[in-house]
Design a protein around this motif. Sequence first.
Motif, PDB file in Angstrom:
ATOM      1  N   ALA A 110       0.888  -1.174   0.036  1.00  0.00           N
ATOM      2  CA  ALA A 110      -0.029   0.064   0.211  1.00  0.00           C
ATOM      3  C   ALA A 110       0.909   1.074  -0.109  1.00  0.00           C
ATOM      4  O   ALA A 110       1.614   1.416   0.967  1.00  0.00           O
ATOM      5  CB  ALA A 110      -0.943   0.062   1.251  1.00  0.00           C
ATOM      6  N   ALA A 111       0.753   2.214  -1.010  1.00  0.00           N
ATOM      7  CA  ALA A 111       1.547   3.126  -0.984  1.00  0.00           C
ATOM      8  C   ALA A 111       0.722   4.528  -0.715  1.00  0.00           C
ATOM      9  O   ALA A 111      -0.429   4.692  -1.093  1.00  0.00           O
ATOM     10  CB  ALA A 111       2.031   3.554  -2.534  1.00  0.00           C
ATOM     11  N   GLY A 128       1.548  -0.101 -15.390  1.00  0.00           N
ATOM     12  CA  GLY A 128       1.195  -1.689 -15.192  1.00  0.00           C
ATOM     13  C   GLY A 128       1.586  -2.524 -16.344  1.00  0.00           C
ATOM     14  O   GLY A 128       1.413  -3.695 -16.386  1.00  0.00           O
ATOM     15  N   MET A 129       1.914  -1.822 -17.505  1.00  0.00           N
ATOM     16  CA  MET A 129       1.808  -2.570 -18.894  1.00  0.00           C
ATOM     17  C   MET A 129       3.154  -3.300 -19.310  1.00  0.00           C
ATOM     18  O   MET A 129       3.240  -4.350 -19.822  1.00  0.00           O
ATOM     19  CB  MET A 129       1.599  -1.591 -20.043  1.00  0.00           C
ATOM     20  CG  MET A 129       0.414  -0.901 -19.956  1.00  0.00           C
ATOM     21  SD  MET A 129      -1.205  -2.179 -20.130  1.00  0.00           S
ATOM     22  CE  MET A 129      -0.801  -2.458 -22.015  1.00  0.00           C
ATOM     23  N   THR A 130       4.303  -2.884 -18.461  1.00  0.00           N
ATOM     24  CA  THR A 130       5.529  -3.375 -18.600  1.00  0.00           C
ATOM     25  C   THR A 130       5.997  -4.078 -17.461  1.00  0.00           C
ATOM     26  O   THR A 130       5.825  -3.405 -16.093  1.00  0.00           O
ATOM     27  CB  THR A 130       6.711  -2.292 -18.817  1.00  0.00           C
ATOM     28  OG1 THR A 130       6.257  -1.723 -20.283  1.00  0.00           O
ATOM     29  CG2 THR A 130       7.853  -3.075 -19.345  1.00  0.00           C
ATOM     30  N   VAL A 148       3.489  -9.686 -10.779  1.00  0.00           N
ATOM     31  CA  VAL A 148       3.610  -8.340 -10.156  1.00  0.00           C
ATOM     32  C   VAL A 148       2.543  -7.623 -10.979  1.00  0.00           C
ATOM     33  O   VAL A 148       2.324  -7.668 -11.970  1.00  0.00           O
ATOM     34  CB  VAL A 148       4.948  -7.472 -10.285  1.00  0.00           C
ATOM     35  CG1 VAL A 148       5.191  -7.350 -11.609  1.00  0.00           C
ATOM     36  CG2 VAL A 148       4.629  -6.140  -9.649  1.00  0.00           C
ATOM     37  N   SER A 149       1.637  -6.873 -10.061  1.00  0.00           N
ATOM     38  CA  SER A 149       0.476  -5.956 -10.776  1.00  0.00           C
ATOM     39  C   SER A 149       0.163  -4.697  -9.799  1.00  0.00           C
ATOM     40  O   SER A 149       0.947  -4.927  -8.711  1.00  0.00           O
ATOM     41  CB  SER A 149      -0.621  -6.824 -10.917  1.00  0.00           C
ATOM     42  OG  SER A 149      -1.093  -7.233  -9.601  1.00  0.00           O
ATOM     43  N   ARG A 150      -0.708  -4.076 -10.453  1.00  0.00           N
ATOM     44  CA  ARG A 150      -0.928  -2.710  -9.658  1.00  0.00           C
ATOM     45  C   ARG A 150      -2.284  -2.153  -9.950  1.00  0.00           C
ATOM     46  O   ARG A 150      -2.651  -2.518 -10.765  1.00  0.00           O
ATOM     47  CB  ARG A 150       0.244  -1.625  -9.957  1.00  0.00           C
ATOM     48  CG  ARG A 150       0.267  -0.892 -11.348  1.00  0.00           C
ATOM     49  CD  ARG A 150       1.477  -0.230 -11.438  1.00  0.00           C
ATOM     50  NE  ARG A 150       1.443   0.924 -10.984  1.00  0.00           N
ATOM     51  CZ  ARG A 150       2.598   1.834 -10.638  1.00  0.00           C
ATOM     52  NH1 ARG A 150       3.972   1.427 -10.928  1.00  0.00           N
ATOM     53  NH2 ARG A 150       2.656   2.682  -9.921  1.00  0.00           N
ATOM     54  N   ASP A 151      -2.640  -1.448  -9.126  1.00  0.00           N
ATOM     55  CA  ASP A 151      -3.949  -0.728  -9.150  1.00  0.00           C
ATOM     56  C   ASP A 151      -3.781   0.785  -8.655  1.00  0.00           C
ATOM     57  O   ASP A 151      -3.612   1.106  -7.685  1.00  0.00           O
ATOM     58  CB  ASP A 151      -4.767  -1.345  -8.019  1.00  0.00           C
ATOM     59  CG  ASP A 151      -6.273  -0.717  -8.291  1.00  0.00           C
ATOM     60  OD1 ASP A 151      -6.588   0.401  -8.661  1.00  0.00           O
ATOM     61  OD2 ASP A 151      -7.280  -1.592  -7.800  1.00  0.00           O
ATOM     62  N   THR A 166       0.787  -5.337  -6.111  1.00  0.00           N
ATOM     63  CA  THR A 166       0.701  -6.749  -5.560  1.00  0.00           C
ATOM     64  C   THR A 166       1.694  -7.695  -6.111  1.00  0.00           C
ATOM     65  O   THR A 166       2.409  -7.508  -7.520  1.00  0.00           O
ATOM     66  CB  THR A 166      -0.825  -7.450  -5.865  1.00  0.00           C
ATOM     67  OG1 THR A 166      -1.087  -7.496  -7.179  1.00  0.00           O
ATOM     68  CG2 THR A 166      -1.766  -6.620  -5.101  1.00  0.00           C
ATOM     69  N   LEU A 167       2.005  -8.669  -5.440  1.00  0.00           N
ATOM     70  CA  LEU A 167       2.964  -9.689  -5.840  1.00  0.00           C
ATOM     71  C   LEU A 167       2.428 -11.283  -5.686  1.00  0.00           C
ATOM     72  O   LEU A 167       2.146 -11.661  -4.453  1.00  0.00           O
ATOM     73  CB  LEU A 167       4.244  -9.678  -5.445  1.00  0.00           C
ATOM     74  CG  LEU A 167       5.493 -10.464  -5.801  1.00  0.00           C
ATOM     75  CD1 LEU A 167       5.818 -10.319  -7.295  1.00  0.00           C
ATOM     76  CD2 LEU A 167       6.682 -10.620  -4.975  1.00  0.00           C
TER      77      LEU A 167
END
Lengths: 120, 107
Positions: A23-24, A55-57, A70-73, A80-81
């Motif tokens: 969480a950032a 999040g595309m790369t 790995v992904s991000r929202d 997240t991992l």
Amino acid sequence: EVQLVESGGGLVQPGGSLRLSCAASGFRFSIYEMGWVRQAPGKGLEWLSYIGHDGMTTYYADSVRGRFTVSRDNVKDVMTLQMNNLRVEDTAVYHCVKDIYGGATPFDSWGQGTLVVVSS
Amino acid sequence: DIQMTQSPGSLSASVGDTIIITCRASHDAGRYLAWYQQRPGTVPKLLIYNVSTLHIGVPSRFRGSGSATEFTLTVTSLQPGDFGTYYCQRYSSAPRAFGQGTKVEIK
């Protein structure tokens, strides 16, 4: 103030899965590249993954490619991992890291980390 | 396989000394080289990036130099707070590999 707070670590059996979150806060999350670095007990730093600002790369270390994702929202400001097929050698503290600025840059902020223990 | 190799693995020095840590890259890292300091029980702290640019708040006693495959971190007038483990890192492209670390102990 930049804050990176990891969660989701714990004890898991070999072959199991865990999902870590970061969480950032305190900065405009959506414009920064992020990543994960781990440190096994008493060992050095190991770079694991990179995710571009949108999040595309994504890139991964050879040791986790095909097992970790790995992904991000960028709405919730969370990275997240997803870790699958965990091995004993994946036991480590996992840190969320933020690039200092856009492009190829080092990490100016680190979370305190979350401990993952893979053991039967 | 991209590797970063630091030397020495450890060193012991006295307050006021100058120490030099070397980092060798198996592939050309250009100027995309950073140094971090990690004190026991804490997360790594960025010291230097782009080979020689000091991060905010880092004293000028820390100096980075080098290019391509050979880099050095020099710390002059060593202070008690300079103990810990130092890591180099390439970040020009993936993998953003770290060196294995150099442990600095204060005599």
